[in-house]
Scaffold this active site. Structure first.
Site, short mmCIF file in Angstrom:
data_model
loop_
_atom_site.label_atom_id
_atom_site.label_comp_id
_atom_site.label_asym_id
_atom_site.label_seq_id
_atom_site.Cartn_x
_atom_site.Cartn_y
_atom_site.Cartn_z
N ASN A 16 -2.58 2.02 0.76
CA ASN A 16 -2.28 0.81 -0.02
C ASN A 16 -0.97 0.27 0.54
O ASN A 16 0.10 0.81 0.26
CB ASN A 16 -2.14 1.18 -1.50
CG ASN A 16 -1.67 0.01 -2.35
OD1 ASN A 16 -1.59 -1.13 -1.86
ND2 ASN A 16 -1.37 0.28 -3.60
N TRP A 17 -1.08 -0.81 1.31
CA TRP A 17 0.12 -1.36 1.95
C TRP A 17 1.03 -2.06 0.94
O TRP A 17 2.17 -2.39 1.26
CB TRP A 17 -0.28 -2.37 3.03
CG TRP A 17 -0.86 -1.79 4.29
CD1 TRP A 17 -1.22 -0.48 4.51
CD2 TRP A 17 -1.11 -2.49 5.51
NE1 TRP A 17 -1.70 -0.35 5.79
CE2 TRP A 17 -1.64 -1.56 6.43
CE3 TRP A 17 -0.95 -3.82 5.92
CZ2 TRP A 17 -2.00 -1.92 7.73
CZ3 TRP A 17 -1.33 -4.18 7.20
CH2 TRP A 17 -1.83 -3.24 8.10
N LYS A 18 0.52 -2.35 -0.25
CA LYS A 18 1.26 -3.15 -1.24
C LYS A 18 1.72 -4.45 -0.56
O LYS A 18 1.03 -4.94 0.34
CB LYS A 18 2.41 -2.34 -1.83
CG LYS A 18 1.89 -0.99 -2.36
CD LYS A 18 2.86 -0.25 -3.22
CE LYS A 18 2.21 1.05 -3.68
NZ LYS A 18 3.05 1.80 -4.61
N HIS A 102 -4.07 -1.03 -10.50
CA HIS A 102 -2.88 -0.29 -10.02
C HIS A 102 -1.78 -0.41 -11.08
O HIS A 102 -1.64 -1.44 -11.73
CB HIS A 102 -2.40 -0.87 -8.68
CG HIS A 102 -1.40 0.03 -8.03
ND1 HIS A 102 -0.08 0.05 -8.42
CD2 HIS A 102 -1.52 0.95 -7.05
CE1 HIS A 102 0.57 0.96 -7.70
NE2 HIS A 102 -0.29 1.52 -6.85
N GLU A 104 1.23 -0.96 -10.89
CA GLU A 104 2.16 -2.09 -10.72
C GLU A 104 1.54 -3.36 -11.32
O GLU A 104 2.25 -4.20 -11.88
CB GLU A 104 2.48 -2.26 -9.22
CG GLU A 104 3.40 -1.13 -8.75
CD GLU A 104 3.24 -0.72 -7.30
OE1 GLU A 104 2.64 -1.47 -6.51
OE2 GLU A 104 3.71 0.39 -6.95
N GLU A 174 -2.91 8.17 -10.45
CA GLU A 174 -1.58 7.90 -9.90
C GLU A 174 -0.55 7.96 -11.03
O GLU A 174 -0.33 6.95 -11.74
CB GLU A 174 -1.54 6.50 -9.27
CG GLU A 174 -2.45 6.36 -8.07
CD GLU A 174 -1.92 5.30 -7.10
OE1 GLU A 174 -1.92 5.58 -5.89
OE2 GLU A 174 -1.50 4.21 -7.53
N GLY A 180 6.21 6.07 -5.28
CA GLY A 180 7.36 5.55 -4.55
C GLY A 180 8.67 6.23 -4.90
O GLY A 180 9.74 5.73 -4.58
N SER A 219 3.50 9.48 -3.85
CA SER A 219 4.34 10.21 -2.89
C SER A 219 3.57 11.25 -2.07
O SER A 219 4.10 12.32 -1.79
CB SER A 219 5.55 10.83 -3.60
OG SER A 219 6.34 9.81 -4.19
N GLY A 240 0.66 5.13 -0.51
CA GLY A 240 1.49 3.92 -0.42
C GLY A 240 2.36 3.95 0.82
O GLY A 240 1.91 3.71 1.94
N GLY A 241 3.63 4.30 0.65
CA GLY A 241 4.62 4.23 1.74
C GLY A 241 4.15 4.88 3.03
O GLY A 241 4.34 4.31 4.13
P1 13P Z 1 3.54 5.98 -2.72
O1 13P Z 1 2.62 6.82 -1.84
O2 13P Z 1 4.46 5.12 -1.94
O3 13P Z 1 4.21 6.82 -3.75
O4 13P Z 1 2.59 4.96 -3.52
C1 13P Z 1 1.49 5.43 -4.17
C2 13P Z 1 0.66 4.26 -4.60
O5 13P Z 1 1.03 3.55 -5.51
C3 13P Z 1 -0.57 4.00 -3.89
O6 13P Z 1 -1.36 3.07 -4.57
#
Ligand code: 13P
Length: 259
Positions: A16-18, A102, A104, A174, A180, A219, A240-241
């Protein structure tokens, strides 16, 4: 026990590149991920990119082993909804997946579990595989209501679409406190919630439950993926990251292929 011992589920690792990316750096990342994913049996791999980069993902990844998808979708098929993107539009760009609900989006855009369920069903109507995100905040975990929160998020979909909506579906657990933050849930903490999710679905339909792909997100890195993915109810990850760094992402995919 409804574990991986009964049904051999394929692993899925989805990035997930966000809201990250730029044409030049995406090109390098997509090329590296595509060429690194040539032979990884037992794991599916995908990247969910921002809408403007779907055409680039399609152009770079078509014909390879890595699939692609989006990070959100509108719940209706079309209409006067300025700025929104429909599931059919995502399909036009070759998407296989779309993330819905998600944390967010729930937190910053007020998306309710009912709306998320509508989005999930809109994606399925056009043949996309939605990835339903669920998970509790730190405050909710500390108050001991993790299961209640996750159950509510899951039940909204079952109420609207029936348990059938979860046939061959993907749910991502999640925990908000692990996203993050570098604070990963321990494999035991994650496994406990994954097993709870599978049990809850099994109370409606055991077969659907054992085929359900439940990803862990929060993470996940190359150095903790193998331990998480070895748990019986963890079927891969939503990353994510670490999905923004080709070597890191590929190492996580390899961990999925081995477990
Ligand atoms: P991180 O891997 O950066 O913690 O993000 C997880 C995430 O929200 C994937 O959708």
């Amino acid at each position: 026990m409804l574990s991986g011992l009964i049904t051999m589920r394929r692993k899925l690792v989805a990035g997930n590149w966000k809201m990250h990316g730029a044409l030049t750096q995406n090109a390098e990342l997509l090329d590296a991920v595509r060429s690194g994913m040539v032979t990884m049996p037992g794991v599916d791999c995908a990247v969910c990119v921002p809408f403007p980069y779907l055409a680039q993902a399609q152009q770079k990844l078509s014909g390879g082993a890595v699939k692609w998808g989006a990070q959100d979708v509108h719940q209706l098929d079309k209409g006067a909804y300025t700025g929104e993107v429909s599931a059919a539009m995502l399909r036009d760009f070759g998407c296989s997946y779309v993330i819905v609900g998600h944390s967010e989006r729930r937190a910053y855009y007020g998306e309710s579990s009912h709306l998320v369920a509508e989005k999930f069903l809109a994606a399925q109507r056009v043949g996309l595989t939605p990835i339903l995100c669920v998970g509790e905040s730190l405050e909710q975990r500390e108050s001991g209501i993790t299961e209640e929160v996750v159950a509510g998020q899951l039940d909204a979909l079952i109420q609207l679409g029936g348990v059938q909506a979860l046939r061959n579906a993907v749910v991502a657990y999640e925990p908000v406190w692990a996203i993050g933050t570098g604070k990963t849930a321990t494999s035991a903490q994650a496994q406990a919630v994954h097993a709870f999710i599978r049990q809850r679905v099994a109370s409606h339909d055991g077969k659907i439950a054992s085929g359900l792909c439940i990803l862990y997100g929060g993470s996940v890195k190359a150095n903790n993926a193998a331990e998480l993915f070895a748990m019986p109810d963890i079927d891969g990850g939503l990353i994510g990251g670490a999905s923004l760094v080709a070597d890191e992402f590929l190492a996580i995919c390899r961990a999925g292929a081995r477990t």
